[in-house]
Enzyme design. Structure first.
Site, PDB file in Angstrom:
ATOM      1  N   CYS A   1      10.522 -43.942   7.701  1.00 52.63           N
ATOM      2  CA  CYS A   1      11.148 -44.549   6.526  1.00 52.63           C
ATOM      3  C   CYS A   1      11.501 -46.002   6.841  1.00 52.63           C
ATOM      4  CB  CYS A   1      12.414 -43.760   6.148  1.00 52.63           C
ATOM      5  SG  CYS A   1      13.415 -44.587   4.884  1.00 52.63           S
TER       6      CYS A   1
ATOM      7  N   GLY B   1      10.429 -13.267  -6.177  1.00 50.36           N
ATOM      8  CA  GLY B   1       9.109 -13.808  -6.493  1.00 50.36           C
ATOM      9  C   GLY B   1       8.530 -13.319  -7.796  1.00 50.36           C
TER      10      GLY B   1
ATOM     11  N   CYS C   1      18.817 -40.528   3.033  1.00 49.13           N
ATOM     12  CA  CYS C   1      18.555 -41.878   3.524  1.00 49.13           C
ATOM     13  C   CYS C   1      19.873 -42.655   3.684  1.00 49.13           C
ATOM     14  CB  CYS C   1      17.623 -42.595   2.553  1.00 49.13           C
ATOM     15  SG  CYS C   1      16.783 -44.015   3.275  1.00 49.13           S
TER      16      CYS C   1
ATOM     17  N   CYS D   1      15.648 -46.153   6.742  1.00 48.47           N
ATOM     18  CA  CYS D   1      16.522 -45.460   7.694  1.00 48.47           C
ATOM     19  C   CYS D   1      15.791 -45.029   8.956  1.00 48.47           C
ATOM     20  CB  CYS D   1      17.194 -44.263   7.039  1.00 48.47           C
ATOM     21  SG  CYS D   1      16.100 -42.844   6.829  1.00 48.47           S
TER      22      CYS D   1
ATOM     23  N   CYS E   1      12.426 -42.870   2.219  1.00 55.60           N
ATOM     24  CA  CYS E   1      12.819 -41.493   1.954  1.00 55.60           C
ATOM     25  C   CYS E   1      12.868 -41.231   0.453  1.00 55.60           C
ATOM     26  CB  CYS E   1      14.222 -41.223   2.502  1.00 55.60           C
ATOM     27  SG  CYS E   1      14.282 -41.014   4.265  1.00 55.60           S
TER      28      CYS E   1
END
Lengths: 257, 301, 238
Positions: free
Chosen positions: B246, B37, B277, B249, B271
């Site tokens: 979606c 970080g 997808c 899909c 997606c």
């Protein structure tokens, strides 16, 4: 008599060959208000910066008694410790509220910042505390989401006080807290500060050139001139029976309505 | 992948950057991995493309790429957008590495604005392109001050920002580049991924590297790092939810893009992760749009 | 100092003012001041104006400095010499042992009359309800109309302000009260009330040191009169 909260010993500051302040010693206990008076350039602000550890002294020391009872010399504190003191144990009220506030952040955010800095993570509680503090400084809590830019000068100054006192500090520095405010607004602010000081048992070091402010707020006065303390003592003693020529000049220069 | 494989370029070092530069970047990466970080400065090079096109990510990728790596590049989740295509071609040309669009097959994935939907596995490395690495930048413009704030974990200010959001909008309004706290220590900007992807950062088995070219910073999340999205107890972090699955899909657990289909207000949600997808459709999943008009894909893309 | 040790003992006190703004001119005020005040006594300082009565009172209170001598005040745990005490000791003394009723009220802006009166009692640690009740009682006794209690006294008439100030001075339980012409601008009715209040304090064993220009009041409350002219400095002609 309680032990001193903050103590200055032989505090001296040179800016090159120009004197900031010289050989200043005093102490302040909890519940005490000390006024530092003098004209601009007398070393008042230098002294305030030295006391709050924002400026290193050329010589001398500042001792501070922390919450766990330890007495520490300010220059030995790490930056982390110093910052921690500044957001918990200390407050600093600037003459210019814009310096002491985040002007782009709402009043609630301004008051809540110190709480969040010490780990408060509950929005509802932070907001409730902020509302409570706005009320204590006589700001309508329904204005909590407004930015300080929408506030009057007096309100900004009171908001700055709330922002500083929300973590229940023990020592508050004030630099000309009423400077630039209308007389009626000044009176309201002084009254508020007086009450908060008494209620919270705060130690306050207030720098002012206004002797009326010093008389209303402080227990003791230090008169500074050209970097030195020329007279110090009980506030009404210094103002009613000034000894030094300069103090007499200051006292005799006040307009009395 | 129907684009022709670019001819390998000659006269360049492997993966374009010279060996000394790659060593310098690797040192920065090692330091970044050691301090999760924390932003590590590095001597970012000029690349043969403008800033904002992923020069930070490209330099990180160039520094870690080996001859046996399989590279996937996505932009907003898609393998077939300009940025993704040109970066993939760049490494095909300069490193002759194998490329793929399949998340599962890739060893190195360079990404802009997304984390793939398919959970990453140990041994994979995700390289993020980062525009502004400093999460405190818009609150505190001074670099000297933000550095001290990181050093002292003085992060109250970021919560002030979140407080302001809740006060103004009733909730934390940030939907992308949502700040996180790494291992309870450093505050980090996860690059402009949607906050939907934030939970994927947490305890990921993959190595996650972040490169900011213009800002000259590298930071990292080593595998299995604890990453917490900032929030309030009473306004907890919430993943974005979508109203409809979606359209292609039928996925209900993926990040969706809104696609305008005509100029009469028609729109649909699909997606954003094209590989995800396609894989689902190959497995027989059908969304509302394909349910009755199978093979109508041309209208969509 | 025998069995009945005085509350206040002033000895060899001298005071002069140095006027720096007038070329360092020295104005002698008093010299060799010596007297005592015991519990239950009201000692009145006598003498013409300018003789230094007010200065003596202020030296005892601590807002005038002292050039020489001692001003010893007995408080619960010992004796404090105001002439040499640190500011903090004087402040503690003012909270616990000494009260001051001045001619002029230095009103804090915006603070209500009731709060002005209550403040010294609160500082002594009295709870707010009792302090409020005691303040109300005193204000009523001194004929300050109840409609004024919630207002700040800054805009009151001179007499009203003075009565507010008397209430403030008398509310706390102290051993030593300093009275600086408390009846100066009062009408006969209120003057009588103040005299009664002083008598009650005397009966309660409070030691008092006062200045009264009104001969009638002075004769009624004084246990003894100390003539200040006998302390005048040699240089102080006229």
């Amino acid at each position: 008599m309680s032990a001193s909260l903050i103590e200055a010993r032989g505090l001296t500051k040179w800016y090159g060959d120009r004197l900031g302040c010289r050989d200043v010693s005093f102490d302040v206990c909890e519940g005490e208000v000390l006024a530092i008076v003098g004209e601009s350039g007398s070393g008042k602000s230098t002294l305030l910066s030295l006391l709050s550890g924002q400026l290193p002294a050329t010589s001398g020391e500042v001792l501070y008694r922390t919450r766990d009872g330890e007495v520490r010399e300010l220059s030995t504190l790490s930056e982390a410790e110093r910052r921690f003191l500044f957001r918990t144990d200390w407050g600093f009220v600037h003459q210019d509220a814009a310096q002491g506030l985040r002007m782009g952040v709402s009043a609630g955010g301004n008051v809540g910042e110190r709480l969040m800095a010490v780990g408060a993570r509950n929005y509802g509680k932070i907001r409730a505390t902020a509302e409570d503090w706005l009320e204590r400084v006589e700001i309508d809590p329904t204005r909590i989401d407004e930015k300080p830019t929408a506030y009057s000068g007096g309100m900004r100054q009171r908001l700055q006080i709330a922002r500083n006192l929300v973590t229940a500090p023990r020592l508050v520095f004030m630099d000309e807290p009423t400077g630039g405010l209308d007389v009626s607004v000044q009176a309201r602010l002084l009254d508020l500060v007086r009450r908060l000081v008494a209620d919270m048992g705060l130690a306050v070091i207030v720098v002012t050139h206004d002797l009326a402010v010093a008389r209303l707020l402080s227990h003791r006065i230090m008169v500074m001139r050209r970097g030195r303390v020329i007279e110090a003592g009980l506030t009404d003693r210094v103002l009613d029976d000034p000894r030094e020529a300069y103090t007499q000049l200051l006292v005799s220069s006040i307009l009395q309505p | 992948m129907n684009a022709p494989t670019p001819t390998p370029a000659t006269g360049y070092a492997f993966a374009y950057l010279d060996e000394q530069t790659k060593r310098m970047i690797r040192r920065a990466i090692l330091k970044a991995v050691a301090i999760p970080g924390h932003q590590v400065p590095f001597a970012s090079r000029d690349m043969p493309m403008p800033y904002g096109w992923g020069t930070g990510g490209i330099q990180v990728t160039a520094a870690i790429l080996g001859r046996s790596d399989v590279l996937k590049v996505i932009d907003q989740g898609a393998d077939d957008t300009t940025n993704a295509v040109s970066i993939r071609a760049f490494f095909q040309k300069t490193a002759s590495v194998a490329v793929t669009t399949k998340t599962a097959e890739a060893t190195v994935i360079q990404t802009r604005h997304r984390i793939p939907e398919k959970p990453l596995t140990a041994g994979q490395t995700l390289v993020f392109q980062v525009p502004i690495p400093e999460p405190l930048r818009f609150l505190e413009p001074r670099e000297t001050e933000t550095r001290v704030m990181h050093a002292l974990a003085d992060y109250g200010l970021m919560h002030v920002k979140l407080y302001e959001d809740v006060a103004k909008h009733g909730r934390i309004a940030k939907t992308y580049a949502y700040p996180v706290e790494v291992e309870g220590r450093y505050m980090m900007d996860p690059s402009p991924i949607p906050k939907f992807d934030n939970p994927k950062l947490h305890m990921s088995p993959a190595l996650q590297l972040f490169g900011a070219g213009r800002e000259k910073r590298i930071y990292a999340l080593p595998p299995f790092t604890a990453v917490k999205s900032l929030d309030f107890e009473d306004h907890p972090f919430e993943r974005t939810k979508f109203e409809a699955p979606c359209a292609l899909c039928g996925a209900t657990d993926a990040y969706l893009d809104e696609v305008v289909t005509d100029d009469r207000g028609g729109r649909m949600f699909v997606c954003s992760d094209t590989d995800h997808c396609e894989e689902r459709r190959a497995a027989g999943h059908r969304g509302a749009m394909l349910a009755d008009t199978a093979g109508n894909e041309e209208n969509v893309r | 100092m025998t069995t009945n040790e005085p509350i206040l003992a002033v000895e060899g006190v001298a005071k002069s003012f140095v006027m720096h703004l007038r070329g360092g001119l020295t104005l002698p005020v008093v010299d060799h001041v010596a007297f005592t005040v015991s519990a239950g006594e009201c000692v009145v300082l006598g003498g013409p104006s300018g003789a230094g009565k007010s200065s003596i009172l202020k030296m005892v209170w601590g807002n005038y400095g002292v050039d020489a001598g001692s001003i010893r005040v007995r408080d619960c745990d010992g004796v404090v010499d105001v002439a040499t005490a640190a500011p903090r000791e004087i402040l503690a003394l003012r909270r616990s042992t000494m009260g001051y009723v001045s001619q002029f009220l230095r009103a804090v802006p915006r603070v209500s009359t009731l709060d002005v009166v209550m403040e010294p009692a609160l500082a002594q640690g009295l709870d707010e309800t009792t302090a409020r009740a005691r303040a109300a009682e005193l204000l009523a006794r001194l004929n300050v109309p109840e409609r004024l209690w919630s207002l700040p006294p800054a805009t009151f008439s001179g007499g009203e302000q003075q009565r507010v100030n008397i209430a403030r001075g008398l509310i706390s339980r102290v051993d030593l009260l300093l009275l600086d012409e408390p009846t100066a601008s009062l009408d006969a009715v209120n003057r009588a009330v103040v005299v009664d209040l002083i008598e009650a304090k005397k009966a309660a064993g409070v030691a008092m040191l006062g200045i009264f220009h009104d001969a009638d009041v002075r004769d009624r409350v004084a246990s003894r009169i100390v003539d200040v002219t006998s302390f005048s400095s040699h240089e102080a002609a006229a």
